[in-house]
Design an enzyme around this catalytic site. Sequence first.
Site, PDB file in Angstrom:
ATOM      1  N   GLU A 245      21.381  12.751  43.799  1.00  0.00           N
ATOM      2  CA  GLU A 245      21.293  14.205  43.966  1.00  0.00           C
ATOM      3  C   GLU A 245      19.915  14.715  43.561  1.00  0.00           C
ATOM      4  OE1 GLU A 245      24.585  17.065  43.066  1.00  0.00           O
ATOM      5  OE2 GLU A 245      23.231  17.689  41.456  1.00  0.00           O
ATOM      6  N   ARG A 271      -6.354  37.289  55.444  1.00  0.00           N
ATOM      7  CA  ARG A 271      -6.217  38.644  54.912  1.00  0.00           C
ATOM      8  C   ARG A 271      -7.577  39.116  54.370  1.00  0.00           C
ATOM      9  NH1 ARG A 271      -2.839  41.047  49.733  1.00  0.00           N
ATOM     10  NH2 ARG A 271      -3.212  43.238  50.255  1.00  0.00           N
ATOM     11  N   GLN A 282     -12.691  34.185  43.671  1.00  0.00           N
ATOM     12  CA  GLN A 282     -12.501  32.974  42.870  1.00  0.00           C
ATOM     13  C   GLN A 282     -11.118  32.914  42.227  1.00  0.00           C
ATOM     14  OE1 GLN A 282     -14.670  32.126  38.998  1.00  0.00           O
ATOM     15  NE2 GLN A 282     -15.742  30.705  40.347  1.00  0.00           N
TER      16      GLN A 282
END
Length: 382
Positions: A245, A271, A282
């Site tokens: 799992e 953008r 930065q």
Amino acid sequence: MNTSMTEDLFDALLAGIDYWESSINKGWQADDIKGSFSHDRWAILKECGLTGLLNSSAAGGLGLDAVQAARFLVHFGELCHDGGLGFALCTHLCSTCLPVERFGSARLRASHLAKFISGERIGAHAITEAESGSDAFAMQTTAVRDGEGWRLNGSKIFVSNGPIADYVVVYACTDRTRGTLGGFSTFLVDTQSEGVLVGPAGHKMGLKTSPLSDLYLTDVYIPDEYLLGKPGMGFAIMDFVMKWEVLCVFACQVGEMKRRLAQCLAQAKTRMQFGEPIGKNQAISHRLVNMHLQVETAHYWLMRAAESLHHGKNAAADLAAAKLIISESNVATALDAVTLFGGSGYMAEMGIEKQLRDAVGGVIYSGTSDIQRNRLAAMLGL
């Protein structure tokens, strides 16, 4: 257990799931808002053979080994926007398909395994109880001998796939005097059996398309053939199931992180703010570098754990590290993504905030982050 799929067949499997990408992602946002499991998308998984992904080819499954399963589920997580669907699939595979093949009687396998592998029947497992939580074997659910079978009584919570499951693998105490290693056993329970009550789907923060519920068992009769393994093998079966799992669920998460990084890079490059792409800032570029490193680190630990499991090594430490690193990195990168997308990232229409909601559960289920740190500390001799 499995004979590894050849690389040619594996590549064909990847190409096949790519073909279904648009169908798998159709309508996922509406289903997430409603908290609705999609039987249509489950049907696509069935058609692709993914509901038998981990079962042996001899049993009718695809026969992926641990390394191949990790690689495929990373790809699946990257492709599929419906995180709940991937979670429901991994629950089905690991809770039921694998243990029924590995530990089920010949009669049980003959009557049920093919239908689990085909996805005609959906599986779940019931471990957690209200008063046990991370201390799973403090469970109070009991199974008592009754002729040629057993009587189950008790209740479980947080049963993933519970509302849609045809069968649930239930862990119960059969002899408390024998302790954890010999006092618990595992049963395959038909959800339509007399005395079985599946509660309504619960409302939760994320993974809303993967329903969970409580489970109530009142004098439920279970024939001997529905016992997985032998009496007292509950711990060994749960250990086997949980290793798979962790591998499968968190492989999907690594894929989701890879998709998220690609979305964030595209946003940073396109953008515009103050006359240039925001990626020129930065603070943004460094955040994306950190996200890249988190994704690569998560992928490394996933594949290290997969290699350990595949080669039969003691994979406990690698799986604990992988689970811890992937789950916490998933939350961190999802929060960074919301921040990077700003107001639009906060809105449901973009699908970014949903990634954060889905990610939070990963630090809780399959063993909390604190439990993983405790395990690793113990392995370090602390």
